[in-house]
Design a protein around this motif. Structure first.
Motif, short mmCIF file in Angstrom:
data_model
loop_
_atom_site.label_atom_id
_atom_site.label_comp_id
_atom_site.label_asym_id
_atom_site.label_seq_id
_atom_site.Cartn_x
_atom_site.Cartn_y
_atom_site.Cartn_z
N LEU A 152 0.77 -1.24 0.07
CA LEU A 152 -0.16 -0.03 -0.08
C LEU A 152 0.95 1.37 -0.04
O LEU A 152 0.60 2.20 -0.71
N LEU A 153 1.94 1.19 0.81
CA LEU A 153 2.86 2.42 1.02
C LEU A 153 3.77 2.69 -0.64
O LEU A 153 3.55 3.68 -0.93
N GLY A 154 3.91 1.42 -1.29
CA GLY A 154 4.57 1.75 -2.45
C GLY A 154 3.52 2.08 -3.68
O GLY A 154 3.62 2.93 -4.44
N GLU A 155 2.33 1.71 -3.48
CA GLU A 155 1.24 2.25 -4.46
C GLU A 155 1.03 3.84 -4.22
O GLU A 155 0.78 4.25 -5.18
N VAL A 156 0.91 4.01 -2.93
CA VAL A 156 0.81 5.59 -2.67
C VAL A 156 1.96 6.35 -3.35
O VAL A 156 1.85 7.47 -3.94
N VAL A 157 3.17 5.93 -2.92
CA VAL A 157 4.34 6.67 -3.51
C VAL A 157 4.33 6.64 -5.16
O VAL A 157 4.58 7.74 -5.73
N ARG A 158 4.02 5.49 -5.93
CA ARG A 158 4.06 5.43 -7.11
C ARG A 158 2.72 6.39 -7.87
O ARG A 158 3.21 7.25 -8.63
N THR A 159 1.79 6.37 -7.08
CA THR A 159 0.77 7.27 -7.57
C THR A 159 1.00 8.76 -7.59
O THR A 159 0.65 9.49 -8.60
#
Length: 399
Positions: A152-159
């Motif tokens: 979830l953290l990686g998804e937020v950063v990528r977005t």
């Protein structure tokens, strides 16, 4: 004292391999400290435990190039520790970094599939290990949650990165569009200035040349005629200088404040042409309503250019110019009685026939207002120019 933001910025500034090695070093430091801890009566930091740590750290070096295989390797090492009986608080740090990399360098679909597989594997390991006496394993449901956190953290950063990249691209496109619009305005202004200068010089110089010829021919036989012609030459020169100053002032820092030519000045224009020996019959039929300034200026320039072409090229002795206004348009027609000429068919022919770009500039002025222009030889001799300028919805602008 260096803050975390500054430290992160320095790490991002490193080459990719150096940054990966730095991450491996930090992860190895914290994970090794947990591996080395032994519970009373247990020897957990054995060769297998350290071998799994070495495999995890070696795999992390390739996390950018092969994020999914690295996540599988680190996940298998974490499961090996758990099944081996060594369950620590920091042993899952390598797989957390790997899962974060999968999300931040991938897409949403890959993140969802990775999360499903990782949560299922973590729950299965929790069921197999159960509750050990020394290192109790958490409930399977809770163990299925923690792999989702780095994803979830990686998804937020990528977005966020994608949004920032999109904003930057939009800003760049907007800047390019502003530059294109500015360049287009410059080109339009250059064409307008060139058109104005052509109209001023072509008309004035042609009239002055004709008037100077009349003065030269009458110098000995009719001094009064010669004097009047030279007086007209001087007046035409002064008028040309005034109009040139007004036109060229837009090229300076300050904008021009000189008024645009109006239809009321047609009488002076006709007087100058007639001084050169060409009879002009001017007829105006107004519509009863005032025309916009841009329409009047365009109409004046059309009549000026048509009369200039008559003086320079037609050899005509008489010209009929009429301006007829309606509720929606202003009709302009100029017809001379010059000798028979062939009709120009292209822009190049226009320039050749007019000795310049008079008809081209005339057409540009009319099209800028959304009007129509027709010109060509008249059967039996002469040349006709007919323009229709719409007056509704035209409130201003530069002719």
């Amino acid at each position: 004292m260096m803050t975390f933001a500054r430290l992160a910025a320095r790490v991002r500034a490193l080459p990719p391999l150096a940054a990966d090695l730095a991450v491996v070093a930090v992860v190895g430091l914290f994970t090794a400290s947990d591996v080395a801890v032994n519970d009373p009566g247990y020897r957990q930091d054995d060769a297998l435990t350290w071998a799994l740590l070495a495999v995890s750290l070696a795999a992390l070096v390739f996390r950018r190039r092969r994020p999914v295989p690295v996540a599988c390797v680190t996940g298998a090492a974490w499961a090996g520790w758990a099944l081996h009986g060594h369950i620590g608080e920091l042993l899952n740090l390598p797989v957390i970094v790997a899962l974060y990399t999968v999300a931040v360098l991938g897409d949403r679909r890959r993140t969802l599939w990775t999360g499903l597989v990782a949560a299922t594997a973590s729950g299965v390991v929790a069921l197999i290990v159960g509750r050990d006496v020394v290192n109790p394993q958490g409930l399977p449901v809770l163990e299925m949650v923690w792999p989702l956190v780095p994803l979830l953290l990686g998804e937020v950063v990528r977005t966020r990165r994608e949004l920032l990249a999109e904003y930057a691209a939009r800003a760049e496109r907007a800047e390019e569009e502003r530059e294109r619009e500015a360049a287009l305005r410059v080109r339009r202004e250059r064409v307008r200035v060139a058109r104005e200068i052509h109209d001023i010089l072509a008309h004035t110089v042609s009239a002055m040349t004709v008037q100077a010829g009349v003065a030269l021919d009458a110098l000995d036989t009719a001094p009064e005629v010669s004097r009047r012609a030279m007086t007209q030459v001087r007046a035409s020169g002064k008028e040309a200088v005034r109009e040139l100053r007004a036109t060229l002032s837009v090229l300076r820092e300050t904008e021009s404040t000189a008024p645009a030519p109006r239809l009321d000045q047609l009488a002076e224009l006709v007087e100058g042409v007639e001084a050169g020996g060409v009879q002009v019959a001017l007829r105006r039929t107004p519509s009863g309503a005032a025309y916009p300034a841009v329409v009047e200026a365009t109409a004046y320039r059309i009549v000026q250019e048509a009369l200039t072409n008559v003086v320079k090229h037609s050899g005509a002795g008489r010209v009929a110019a009429s301006l007829t206004g309606t509720d929606t348009a202003l009709h302009i027609e100029i017809v001379d009685d010059g000798p028979l000429r062939s009709e120009p068919s292209t822009a190049d022919a226009d320039a050749d026939a007019a000795g310049g770009f008079g008809l081209i500039g005339m057409r540009e002025r009319v099209l800028a207002l959304g009007g129509t222009l027709a010109y060509g030889p008249v059967p039996g001799g002469g040349f006709r120019v007919h323009a229709v300028l719409p007056t509704e919805g035209t409130t201003g602008g530069t002719p």
